[in-house]
Design an enzyme around this catalytic site. Structure first.
Site, PDB file in Angstrom:
ATOM      1  N   GLY A  43      71.296  56.063  64.276  1.00 12.40           N
ATOM      2  CA  GLY A  43      71.227  57.501  64.550  1.00 12.40           C
ATOM      3  C   GLY A  43      72.545  58.185  64.829  1.00 12.40           C
ATOM      4  O   GLY A  43      72.691  59.384  64.597  1.00 12.40           O
ATOM      5  N   ASP A  99      72.774  59.145  69.461  1.00 12.19           N
ATOM      6  CA  ASP A  99      72.253  60.392  68.880  1.00 12.19           C
ATOM      7  C   ASP A  99      71.512  61.239  69.909  1.00 12.19           C
ATOM      8  O   ASP A  99      71.769  62.425  70.054  1.00 12.19           O
ATOM      9  CB  ASP A  99      71.374  60.106  67.648  1.00 12.19           C
ATOM     10  CG  ASP A  99      70.241  59.109  67.922  1.00 12.19           C
ATOM     11  OD1 ASP A  99      70.158  58.563  69.055  1.00 12.19           O
ATOM     12  OD2 ASP A  99      69.446  58.859  66.999  1.00 12.19           O
ATOM     13  N   ASP A 102      66.667  59.944  75.343  1.00 10.97           N
ATOM     14  CA  ASP A 102      65.259  60.281  75.586  1.00 10.97           C
ATOM     15  C   ASP A 102      64.830  59.622  76.899  1.00 10.97           C
ATOM     16  O   ASP A 102      65.135  60.137  77.961  1.00 10.97           O
ATOM     17  CB  ASP A 102      64.436  59.832  74.370  1.00 10.97           C
ATOM     18  CG  ASP A 102      62.988  60.268  74.438  1.00 10.97           C
ATOM     19  OD1 ASP A 102      62.629  61.026  75.341  1.00 10.97           O
ATOM     20  OD2 ASP A 102      62.196  59.843  73.575  1.00 10.97           O
ATOM     21  N   LYS A 130      67.413  65.059  75.749  1.00 10.16           N
ATOM     22  CA  LYS A 130      66.040  65.542  75.956  1.00 10.16           C
ATOM     23  C   LYS A 130      65.834  65.712  77.455  1.00 10.16           C
ATOM     24  O   LYS A 130      65.419  64.785  78.141  1.00 10.16           O
ATOM     25  CB  LYS A 130      65.034  64.534  75.392  1.00 10.16           C
ATOM     26  CG  LYS A 130      64.403  64.993  74.104  1.00 10.16           C
ATOM     27  CD  LYS A 130      63.308  64.104  73.614  1.00 10.16           C
ATOM     28  CE  LYS A 130      63.047  64.480  72.153  1.00 10.16           C
ATOM     29  NZ  LYS A 130      62.059  63.625  71.511  1.00 10.16           N
ATOM     30  N   PHE A 152      60.058  66.693  68.656  1.00 11.07           N
ATOM     31  CA  PHE A 152      60.667  65.671  67.821  1.00 11.07           C
ATOM     32  C   PHE A 152      61.641  66.332  66.858  1.00 11.07           C
ATOM     33  O   PHE A 152      61.270  67.160  66.041  1.00 11.07           O
ATOM     34  CB  PHE A 152      59.629  64.844  67.068  1.00 11.07           C
ATOM     35  CG  PHE A 152      60.201  63.537  66.630  1.00 11.07           C
ATOM     36  CD1 PHE A 152      60.214  62.444  67.482  1.00 11.07           C
ATOM     37  CD2 PHE A 152      60.807  63.415  65.385  1.00 11.07           C
ATOM     38  CE1 PHE A 152      60.798  61.242  67.106  1.00 11.07           C
ATOM     39  CE2 PHE A 152      61.392  62.216  64.997  1.00 11.07           C
ATOM     40  CZ  PHE A 152      61.384  61.128  65.861  1.00 11.07           C
ATOM     41  N   VAL A 153      62.900  65.966  66.965  1.00 16.62           N
ATOM     42  CA  VAL A 153      63.943  66.616  66.170  1.00 16.62           C
ATOM     43  C   VAL A 153      64.545  65.653  65.149  1.00 16.62           C
ATOM     44  O   VAL A 153      64.588  64.440  65.369  1.00 16.62           O
ATOM     45  CB  VAL A 153      65.053  67.200  67.084  1.00 16.62           C
ATOM     46  CG1 VAL A 153      64.463  68.231  68.026  1.00 16.62           C
ATOM     47  CG2 VAL A 153      65.761  66.112  67.866  1.00 16.62           C
ATOM     48  N   ASP A 159      66.426  60.565  62.581  1.00 15.71           N
ATOM     49  CA  ASP A 159      65.408  60.340  61.558  1.00 15.71           C
ATOM     50  C   ASP A 159      63.998  60.429  62.094  1.00 15.71           C
ATOM     51  O   ASP A 159      63.756  60.379  63.303  1.00 15.71           O
ATOM     52  CB  ASP A 159      65.578  58.933  60.970  1.00 15.71           C
ATOM     53  CG  ASP A 159      65.083  57.850  61.938  1.00 15.71           C
ATOM     54  OD1 ASP A 159      65.498  57.877  63.110  1.00 15.71           O
ATOM     55  OD2 ASP A 159      64.281  57.008  61.522  1.00 15.71           O
TER      56      ASP A 159
HETATM   57  P1  IMP Z   1      65.361  56.065  74.490  1.00  9.09           P
HETATM   58  O1  IMP Z   1      65.727  54.626  74.537  1.00  9.09           O
HETATM   59  O2  IMP Z   1      63.936  56.325  74.872  1.00  9.09           O
HETATM   60  O3  IMP Z   1      66.310  56.993  75.189  1.00  9.09           O
HETATM   61  O4  IMP Z   1      65.310  56.438  72.942  1.00  9.09           O
HETATM   62  C1  IMP Z   1      66.422  56.809  72.256  1.00  9.09           C
HETATM   63  C2  IMP Z   1      66.162  56.648  70.791  1.00  9.09           C
HETATM   64  O5  IMP Z   1      64.871  57.124  70.399  1.00  9.09           O
HETATM   65  C3  IMP Z   1      67.157  57.484  70.013  1.00  9.09           C
HETATM   66  O6  IMP Z   1      68.321  56.757  69.744  1.00  9.09           O
HETATM   67  C4  IMP Z   1      66.373  57.827  68.782  1.00  9.09           C
HETATM   68  O7  IMP Z   1      66.521  56.819  67.814  1.00  9.09           O
HETATM   69  C5  IMP Z   1      64.935  57.860  69.195  1.00  9.09           C
HETATM   70  N1  IMP Z   1      64.468  59.245  69.459  1.00  9.09           N
HETATM   71  C6  IMP Z   1      64.057  59.764  70.629  1.00  9.09           C
HETATM   72  N2  IMP Z   1      63.699  61.044  70.490  1.00  9.09           N
HETATM   73  C7  IMP Z   1      63.915  61.375  69.188  1.00  9.09           C
HETATM   74  C8  IMP Z   1      63.735  62.584  68.414  1.00  9.09           C
HETATM   75  O8  IMP Z   1      63.322  63.661  68.875  1.00  9.09           O
HETATM   76  N3  IMP Z   1      64.087  62.498  67.095  1.00  9.09           N
HETATM   77  C9  IMP Z   1      64.555  61.361  66.514  1.00  9.09           C
HETATM   78  N4  IMP Z   1      64.728  60.209  67.208  1.00  9.09           N
HETATM   79  C10 IMP Z   1      64.404  60.222  68.533  1.00  9.09           C
HETATM   80 MG    MG Z   2      68.446  55.680  67.553  1.00 11.32          MG
END
Ligand code: IMP
Ligand code: MG
Length: 180
Positions: A43, A99, A102, A130, A152-153, A159
């Protein structure tokens, strides 16, 4: 605009300006002590390539692929390093490029691994934050370009099912694309 995108969030121009400004800040903060910049694939690849060209320091670059499993309620034990960095980061300042932040599950685990290898410091640069998401820890972005809501972006590296990474802008994906 792509027909699967419901709403434009950030234009190519807005992204360019924000990434350049962030690069200038990082250049100032790390002056005299260039970091090793580690992009989390896939990403981050477009953000990383633009960001490092705005960092006017002799920084090293490396990449990592981390996969997280389980749901958001499960904490960082379930992150798997699929591709590790080549560099020895002992005593180095590390800047992780991601990227979107979340739940923070991925970055929390990656940060712990890098600190365990005796990095001198580990900071996080996220293109998007986020802000309303529930975090697994007190993890936050040290540097970021934009806040986004609970949507969701896609685009500019982000992606859905490996698509839309090559869009020049960032937009909200239509729900009907991922809800069947
Ligand atoms: P985390 O480990 O929950 O913080 O997730 C992070 C990963 O989830 C990012 O690197 C993205 O690959 C994916 N992700 C989370 N939200 C989105 C979104 O809105 N669009 C696309 N990918 C996302
Ligand atoms: Mg990612």
């Amino acid at each position: 605009m792509h027909s699967d995108v419901e709403r434009l969030l950030f234009t190519e121009e807005e992204i360019k300006n924000a990434v350049e400004k962030l690069g200038e800040r990082i250049t100032g903060d790390y002056a005299g002590e260039p970091p090793i910049v580690i992009g989390i694939l896939k990403g981050s690849f477009i953000f990383m390539s633009d960001l490092v060209r705005s960092i006017k320091l002799d920084c090293d670059l490396d990449f990592m692929i981390a996969k997280s499993y389980g749901n958001a309620a499960v904490s960082s034990g379930t992150v798997n390093i699929v591709k590790d960095i080549d560099a020895d980061i002992t005593g180095r300042h590390v800047l992780i490029v991601e990227d979107i932040l979340d739940t923070g599950r991925t970055l929390d685990a990656v940060r712990a691994i890098l600190l365990h290898r005796s990095a001198r410091s580990v900071k996080i640069a996220a293109l998007l934050d986020k802000v309303t998401a529930e975090r697994v820890s007190d993890l936050k972005a040290d540097y970021k370009c934009f806040d986004v809501g609970n949507e969701f972006v896609v685009g500019y590296g982000l992606d859905y099912a490996e698509k839309y990474r090559n869009l020049r802008y960032i937009g909200v994906l239509k729900r009907e694309v991922y809800e069947h």
